[in-house]
Design a protein around this motif. Structure first.
Motif, PDB file in Angstrom:
ATOM      1  N   ARG A 246     -28.520 -42.744  39.732  1.00 22.59           N
ATOM      2  CA  ARG A 246     -28.228 -44.442  41.316  1.00 22.59           C
ATOM      3  C   ARG A 246     -29.376 -44.455  41.473  1.00 22.59           C
ATOM      4  N   SER A 257     -25.315 -48.236  38.723  1.00 26.88           N
ATOM      5  CA  SER A 257     -25.864 -47.598  37.450  1.00 26.88           C
ATOM      6  C   SER A 257     -27.508 -47.968  36.692  1.00 26.88           C
ATOM      7  N   ASP A 281     -21.131 -51.682  36.444  1.00 27.54           N
ATOM      8  CA  ASP A 281     -21.170 -50.598  37.360  1.00 27.54           C
ATOM      9  C   ASP A 281     -20.749 -49.201  36.860  1.00 27.54           C
ATOM     10  N   THR A 284     -21.480 -46.285  31.132  1.00 25.55           N
ATOM     11  CA  THR A 284     -22.427 -45.741  31.231  1.00 25.55           C
ATOM     12  C   THR A 284     -23.798 -45.500  30.001  1.00 25.55           C
TER      13      THR A 284
END
Length: 362
Positions: A246, A257, A281, A284
């Motif tokens: 982060r 992210s 957000d 990944t």
């Protein structure tokens, strides 16, 4: 008495019909002409003035921040469409082919979106609007929509972030007014809006001064990490420190992210195509935006990155891993996909596939 009233009314530009959308009149009050008339430029300036007044409160409340965003976005939209109207009044309609003067005069028209207004200004009116200014205005419209539908939430609505964005938008709009709108007014009309222009300019200086002073206070924190600090996608200050899952902006407390930070940088700084899903957000993966890092093994290396160290004596664009903050020399990147490519094999612009796609689109 009747003669005095006639003289006062005559000194105020008359409220006009569709022609006033091509050369807006000054603001006339109810007492002088019997009705309220806010033509586009005066209306847009009033929104901007309101935004700066709310931002000048001490302390700046959540309610004030809400109206800063709403009124700034409204002012930007009105002024962009005012320039479209200089080209032709039908261009402010969602579908110019269905434009009628009756709908314009009655205010029942369905107008184009801010994004469509920007596109028409560039493609039809031949107005030069840089990619960064375009992204700034687009992001403002997105924040306005989110605020209207979901409320005032997240780091992008913190006072420092709102102030920094306000400064960027006002800086563009003042240039836009000076170059594209004010020259179309008569001398009397320019005098009528001069007070608002002066007030907005002075408050812009105050807001910009705030950002500079805050960055000066943060210097002790940011100087040691300049080599892996980039421009924040929310407040546009060189204060987003890369490293870990982060990254954190020391200016506005934005805490995206890694995937979101990559997406913002690719779109805003490198002008690359980025799918909407990349800005989630919860995302990944890097969605193909990053290269494999030799240090941490993550697909989070971006080439051609300008860090806060770029202005140092030996500063240069770098390859930066947005996860482990490893910095290495950058490689030539393709103008289409942003991936490294071999200039000796492919030429100076990029990889063959992207160049072929570019030629097909042309």
């Amino acid at each position: 008495m009747a003669e005095v009233e006639h003289t006062e009314a005559a000194s105020i530009p008359a409220a006009r019909g569709p022609e006033s959308w091509q050369r807006p009149a000054g603001v006339a009050s109810v007492e002088t002409v019997g009705r309220v008339h806010f033509p586009p430029i005066a209306n847009g300036l009033d929104y901007l003035l309101s935004a700066t007044e709310h931002l000048a409160q001490d302390p700046v409340t959540e309610r004030a921040l809400k109206y800063v965003i709403l009124h700034l976005a409204a002012g930007a939209e009105v002024l962009l469409k005012a320039r479209l109207q200089l080209e032709h009044w039908s261009l402010v309609f969602k579908d110019p082919g269905q434009a009628t003067r009756k709908a314009l005069e009655s205010g029942t028209l369905i107008s184009c979106t801010p994004g469509e207004a920007l596109q028409r200004l560039r493609d039809i009116a031949d107005v030069v609007i840089g990619d960064k200014d375009s992204k700034t205005l687009t992001q403002l419209a997105q924040h306005r929509n989110a605020l209207q539908h979901y409320g005032l939430t997240g780091p992008s609505t913190e006072a420092p972030a709102v102030e920094a964005r306000t400064a960027a938008v006002l800086d563009f709009l003042i240039r836009f007014l000076d170059e594209e709108l004010l020259p179309a007014l008569t001398a009397g009309e320019r005098r009528a809006v001069q007070g608002e222009m002066t007030a907005i300019r002075s408050r812009l200086e105050s807001i910009t001064s705030f950002a500079k002073k805050r960055m000066q206070r943060l210097r002790a924190e940011l100087d040691p990490v300049r080599a892996h600090t980039v421009r924040c996608g929310e407040c546009w200050q060189f204060a987003l420190v890369i490293g870990g899952p982060r990254p954190r902006c020391h200016f506005c407390w934005n805490n995206p992210s890694v995937a979101c930070a990559l997406a913002h940088h690719a779109l805003i700084e490198l002008n690359r195509r980025v799918v909407d899903a990349a800005f989630s957000d919860l995302q990944t993966g890097s969605l193909g935006l990053g290269e494999r890092c030799g240090n941490c093994g993550c697909d989070t290396v971006m080439h051609g990155v300008m860090t806060a160290a770029y202005d140092d004596e030996d500063g240069a664009l770098v390859a930066l891993c947005f996860f482990c903050a490893d910095v290495s020399p950058t490689q030539p990147t393709c103008v289409g996909c942003g991936r490294p490519h071999d200039k000796a094999l492919n030429g100076s612009l990029g990889c063959p596939a992207c160049l072929l796609e570019f030629r097909v689109e042309r």
